[in-house]
Scaffold this active site. Structure first.
Site, PDB file in Angstrom:
ATOM      1  CB  SER A  11      -0.909   0.009   1.237  1.00 28.20           C
ATOM      2  OG  SER A  11      -1.516   1.274   1.421  1.00 28.20           O
TER       3      SER A  11
ATOM      4  CE1 TYR B 249      -4.367  -2.141   4.618  1.00 29.45           C
ATOM      5  CE2 TYR B 249      -3.698   0.074   3.980  1.00 29.45           C
ATOM      6  CZ  TYR B 249      -4.060  -1.209   3.641  1.00 29.45           C
ATOM      7  OH  TYR B 249      -4.122  -1.570   2.315  1.00 29.45           O
TER       8      TYR B 249
END
Length: 350
Positions: free
Chosen positions: A142, A167
């Site tokens: 990501s 995350y």
């Protein structure tokens, strides 16, 4: 060739699956169909690929009624027994691992949800790949890993040791874990740092979906950082093309890599990291204007401060993908937003 594609009920996985099936690959899809967002959207994606929701059984392979080369299994990534058995029985050539607990803001309030999927689940995938001679593991990272980095555009050569959400930390950890397996077991791995993916069948927790829904319902939209945000919005078709090119390109050891000046994006092991984005950041207010223009309606805007875990801007340097694999993002923001809104109106009949 036989491919395991995880996350096939998800947004990106659904679109990658279409490409793989069109190209004639034998695919097994895996997803846990959790309730992070409305499961009905996930079931409808599955149904479009010939997987009947009422026939899905936990840990049982189900044949698609539309594609002879596609089967689906519902399972948690953390279920090591099921994952181990699946790999042993099916002997995959390639693995495209897109399943994960997503969401920056959700990780602030629900940190436990990330451990099972993003850490333990990824470990199970790595272990299964190395014990079953998988030729190449391509996995989702990501853009959030760049964290406090403000050097634009973001480059895979940059240090990413300062994530600001759990995350992001989980995705950075996945890259480290993958490198370890590439180095110890000669397992070829490639991580893809996705930059704000959008398009038809997208996630309801993403800005485009939320803004479109609110504007059509005459409700205000929350505009974070008082609108002073930039994102490298990347249309789903461009993402799929990049994934497909990367999957087929097995990374090689970088013989020029130096431990005295270590480059994070490659290794003396068969390991690679790429950014995959549009290479053209768009201001949040310009993005909102494109939505308003397509809908023919003005949004009532609720301006708010920057949220915990968010970064003010993202911008992907995709030069390595362009030079090494011929990847070129093509979809402009107005075109992509228009295609999403057309899908949204069709799907929700509004």
């Amino acid at each position: 060739m036989k491919i395991l594609l995880t996350g096939t009920a998800g947004f990106i996985g659904y679109h990658v699956l279409q490409k793989l099936l069109e190209q004639g690959f034998e695919v097994i899809g895996l997803d846990n169909i959790n309730d992070y967002y409305e499961p009905q959207l996930k079931y409808d994606r599955l149904k479009n690929t010939g997987i009947e929701p009422d026939k899905i059984q936990e840990k049982k392979l189900l044949q698609s009624n539309k594609h002879n080369n596609y089967r689906f299994i519902r399972s948690e990534l953390s279920d090591k027994e099921t994952i181990t058995k699946l790999f042993s029985n099916e002997k995959f050539d390639y693995v495209v691992h897109l399943a994960a607990q997503a969401g920056v803001r959700y990780s602030i309030t629900n940190p436990d949800a990330y451990m099972e999927s993003n850490w333990i689940g990824f470990l199970n995938i790595l272990e299964a790949c190395r014990h079953n001679e998988v030729k190449h593991l391509t996995y989702a990272s990501s853009s959030s890993v760049y964290g406090l980095n403000e050097d634009m555009p973001f480059s895979a050569h940059d240090n990413v040791d300062h994530p600001i959400s759990l995350y992001a930390a989980s995705k950075k950890s996945n890259e480290l874990m993958a490198h370890t397996y590439s180095y110890l077991y000669n397992l070829p791995t490639t991580g893809l740092r996705f930059f704000t993916v959008y398009g038809p069948w997208g996630r309801p927790d993403m800005a485009l979906f939320k803004f479109t829904k609110a504007i059509l319902e005459d409700k205000p939209i929350d505009v974070y950082n008082n609108g002073e945000m930039k994102r490298d919005f990347t249309y789903i078709d461009d993402i799929v093309e990049g994934i497909f090119r990367v999957m087929k390109s097995i990374p090689q050891a970088n013989t020029e890599w130096s431990g005295e000046n270590p480059d994070p994006e490659s290794s003396p092991a068969p390991y690679k990291i790429y950014n995959i984005g549009n290479n053209s950041p768009v201001g949040l207010m310009d993005f909102i204007h494109a939505i308003e223009e397509k809908l023919g309606k003005q949004a009532e805007k609720n301006f708010m401060p920057l949220q915990p875990g968010d970064v003010p801007a993202t911008w992907a340097d995709v030069t390595p993908l362009i030079e090494e694999l011929g990847y070129t993002p093509k979809t402009k923001i107005k075109e992509g937003v228009g295609k999403f809104i057309d899908w949204y109106r069709w799907y929700y009949n509004v």
